[in-house]
Design an enzyme around this catalytic site. Structure first.
Site, PDB file in Angstrom:
ATOM      1  N   LEU A   1      14.264 -35.056 -16.113  1.00  0.00           N
ATOM      2  CA  LEU A   1      13.897 -35.176 -14.701  1.00  0.00           C
ATOM      3  C   LEU A   1      14.322 -36.571 -14.239  1.00  0.00           C
ATOM      4  O   LEU A   1      14.416 -37.477 -15.058  1.00  0.00           O
ATOM      5  CB  LEU A   1      12.381 -34.996 -14.549  1.00  0.00           C
ATOM      6  CG  LEU A   1      11.849 -33.647 -15.020  1.00  0.00           C
ATOM      7  CD1 LEU A   1      10.325 -33.686 -15.166  1.00  0.00           C
ATOM      8  CD2 LEU A   1      12.272 -32.553 -14.036  1.00  0.00           C
TER       9      LEU A   1
ATOM     10  N   ASP B   1       6.492 -45.338   3.798  1.00  0.00           N
ATOM     11  CA  ASP B   1       6.191 -46.319   4.849  1.00  0.00           C
ATOM     12  C   ASP B   1       4.711 -46.300   5.210  1.00  0.00           C
ATOM     13  O   ASP B   1       4.050 -45.263   5.103  1.00  0.00           O
ATOM     14  CB  ASP B   1       7.055 -46.000   6.084  1.00  0.00           C
ATOM     15  CG  ASP B   1       7.112 -47.168   7.050  1.00  0.00           C
ATOM     16  OD1 ASP B   1       6.878 -48.315   6.627  1.00  0.00           O
ATOM     17  OD2 ASP B   1       7.402 -46.928   8.239  1.00  0.00           O
TER      18      ASP B   1
ATOM     19  N   HIS C   1       0.661 -53.014  -0.213  1.00  0.00           N
ATOM     20  CA  HIS C   1       1.790 -52.757  -1.126  1.00  0.00           C
ATOM     21  C   HIS C   1       1.288 -52.401  -2.529  1.00  0.00           C
ATOM     22  O   HIS C   1       1.868 -51.565  -3.203  1.00  0.00           O
ATOM     23  CB  HIS C   1       2.726 -53.970  -1.176  1.00  0.00           C
ATOM     24  CG  HIS C   1       3.443 -54.217   0.129  1.00  0.00           C
ATOM     25  ND1 HIS C   1       4.040 -53.204   0.839  1.00  0.00           N
ATOM     26  CD2 HIS C   1       3.641 -55.345   0.853  1.00  0.00           C
ATOM     27  CE1 HIS C   1       4.574 -53.700   1.944  1.00  0.00           C
ATOM     28  NE2 HIS C   1       4.338 -54.998   1.989  1.00  0.00           N
TER      29      HIS C   1
HETATM   30  C1  IPE Z   1      11.697 -48.402   5.554  1.00  0.00           C
HETATM   31  O1  IPE Z   1      10.518 -48.910   6.084  1.00  0.00           O
HETATM   32  C2  IPE Z   1      11.985 -49.048   4.238  1.00  0.00           C
HETATM   33  C3  IPE Z   1      11.125 -48.656   3.126  1.00  0.00           C
HETATM   34  C4  IPE Z   1      10.163 -47.768   3.173  1.00  0.00           C
HETATM   35  C5  IPE Z   1      11.408 -49.305   1.882  1.00  0.00           C
HETATM   36  P1  IPE Z   1      10.529 -50.113   7.121  1.00  0.00           P
HETATM   37  O2  IPE Z   1       9.112 -50.382   7.468  1.00  0.00           O
HETATM   38  O3  IPE Z   1      11.302 -51.249   6.581  1.00  0.00           O
HETATM   39  O4  IPE Z   1      11.319 -49.487   8.344  1.00  0.00           O
HETATM   40  P2  IPE Z   1      11.342 -49.867   9.885  1.00  0.00           P
HETATM   41  O5  IPE Z   1      11.456 -51.361   9.954  1.00  0.00           O
HETATM   42  O6  IPE Z   1      10.060 -49.380  10.468  1.00  0.00           O
HETATM   43  O7  IPE Z   1      12.512 -49.134  10.434  1.00  0.00           O
HETATM   44  C1  IPE Z   2       6.556 -49.721   3.415  1.00  0.00           C
HETATM   45  O1  IPE Z   2       5.439 -50.173   4.098  1.00  0.00           O
HETATM   46  C2  IPE Z   2       6.909 -50.591   2.252  1.00  0.00           C
HETATM   47  C3  IPE Z   2       8.123 -51.405   2.460  1.00  0.00           C
HETATM   48  C4  IPE Z   2       8.925 -51.306   3.489  1.00  0.00           C
HETATM   49  C5  IPE Z   2       8.465 -52.357   1.430  1.00  0.00           C
HETATM   50  P1  IPE Z   2       5.527 -51.267   5.237  1.00  0.00           P
HETATM   51  O2  IPE Z   2       5.363 -52.615   4.611  1.00  0.00           O
HETATM   52  O3  IPE Z   2       6.745 -51.114   6.061  1.00  0.00           O
HETATM   53  O4  IPE Z   2       4.240 -50.910   6.073  1.00  0.00           O
HETATM   54  P2  IPE Z   2       4.094 -50.863   7.650  1.00  0.00           P
HETATM   55  O5  IPE Z   2       5.179 -49.961   8.166  1.00  0.00           O
HETATM   56  O6  IPE Z   2       4.250 -52.273   8.148  1.00  0.00           O
HETATM   57  O7  IPE Z   2       2.734 -50.315   7.869  1.00  0.00           O
HETATM   58 MG    MG Z   3       7.188 -50.038   7.724  1.00  0.00          MG
END
Ligand code: IPE
Ligand code: IPE
Ligand code: MG
Length: 229
Positions: A125, A15, A32
């Site tokens: 792995l 995240d 991303h």
């Molecule tokens: C969790 O992150 C999902 C992934 C890392 C793929 P999110 O950014 O979607 O989670 P929330 O919305 O903060 O709970």
């Molecule tokens: C995690 O990063 C990737 C996905 C959930 C696909 P985020 O896109 O949630 O990044 P933040 O949390 O908004 O910074």
């Molecule tokens: Mg996020």
């Protein structure tokens, strides 16, 4: 580090890509891209430390609710990084699997997943990429699969129908990006996993940060309800 203090199976909630990009005045896609480029470095470092299976949360069943352009961008990125990742995985003896609900993915992405992950089948792995994955959905799906076969629902019968049925138990969950929650990641498997949360945003989470998480894990006492390990 003692051998038995190394987790066999790590889950990572990757995240913080969006915030990482925002801090640089860029759009979320830029984050991303940086995040996807970080996957190999962290997974390979985990394997070099003796970890046998890494499960990475790449796209949750709730992430479909993001703006269409971001979802499309993420899907495109997933296809291209699966191609890149699998080429390296073959060389490194890593088997790549995609776990999650396949029915909502585009036919192009499904073709990429099937064609490229098949090439890695001989790896010892394991690297799992969770796409359109949700822990609650996984449990419901497993329960239905058991019931359809006329099985009685038990912890064992349900576990045998989870995406992780063939995998070792989940020992450690790492979440980057500062949020202290699971966001529907491997809820069943989390029952006795150790949890590690860091404020470091996913694109900045490298070898050093993973080593800190592993050192932290090595100090944990896993009692499983008993009074000593
Ligand atoms: C969790 O992150 C999902 C992934 C890392 C793929 P999110 O950014 O979607 O989670 P929330 O919305 O903060 O709970
Ligand atoms: C995690 O990063 C990737 C996905 C959930 C696909 P985020 O896109 O949630 O990044 P933040 O949390 O908004 O910074
Ligand atoms: Mg996020």
């Amino acid at each position: 580090m003692e051998e038995n203090k190394i987790p066999v199976h790590i889950g990572i909630i990757m995240d913080g890509n969006g915030r990482w990009a925002q801090l640089r005045g860029k759009n979320r896609s830029y984050g991303h891209k940086a995040g996807s480029a970080n996957v190999e470095r962290v997974a390979e470092h985990a394997f070099s430390r003796g970890v046998k299976a890494v499960s990475l949360y790449a796209f949750s069943s709730e992430n479909w609710a993001r703006p269409k352009e971001e979802v499309n961008e993420l899907m495109k990125l997933l296809g291209s990084y699966i191609k890149k990742l699998t080429a390296r995985a073959v060389k490194n003896g890593v088997r790549v699997n995609v776990l999650g609900e396949r029915s909502r993915l585009s036919p192009e992405l499904l073709r990429v997943i099937e064609k490229y992950t098949a090439k890695t089948a001989a790896g010892k792995l394991q690297l799992n990429i969770l796409i359109d994955y949700g822990g609650r959905g996984e449990i419901v799906r497993a329960a239905n699969a058991a019931l359809e076969r006329g099985e009685t629902l038990t912890e064992e019968s349900l576990s045998a129908h989870l995406y992780t049925a063939e995998l070792p138990p989940l020992d450690l969950i790492v979440r980057t990006g500062g949020e202290i929650r699971l966001s529907n990641f491997m809820l069943w498997q989390a029952a006795y996993a150790e949890l590690y949360f860091t404020d470091v945003l996913w694109p900045d989470f490298g070898e050093k940060e993973l080593d800190i998480a592993l050192e932290n894990f090595a100090k944990r006492e896993r009692r499983y309800g008993k009074i000593e390990c």
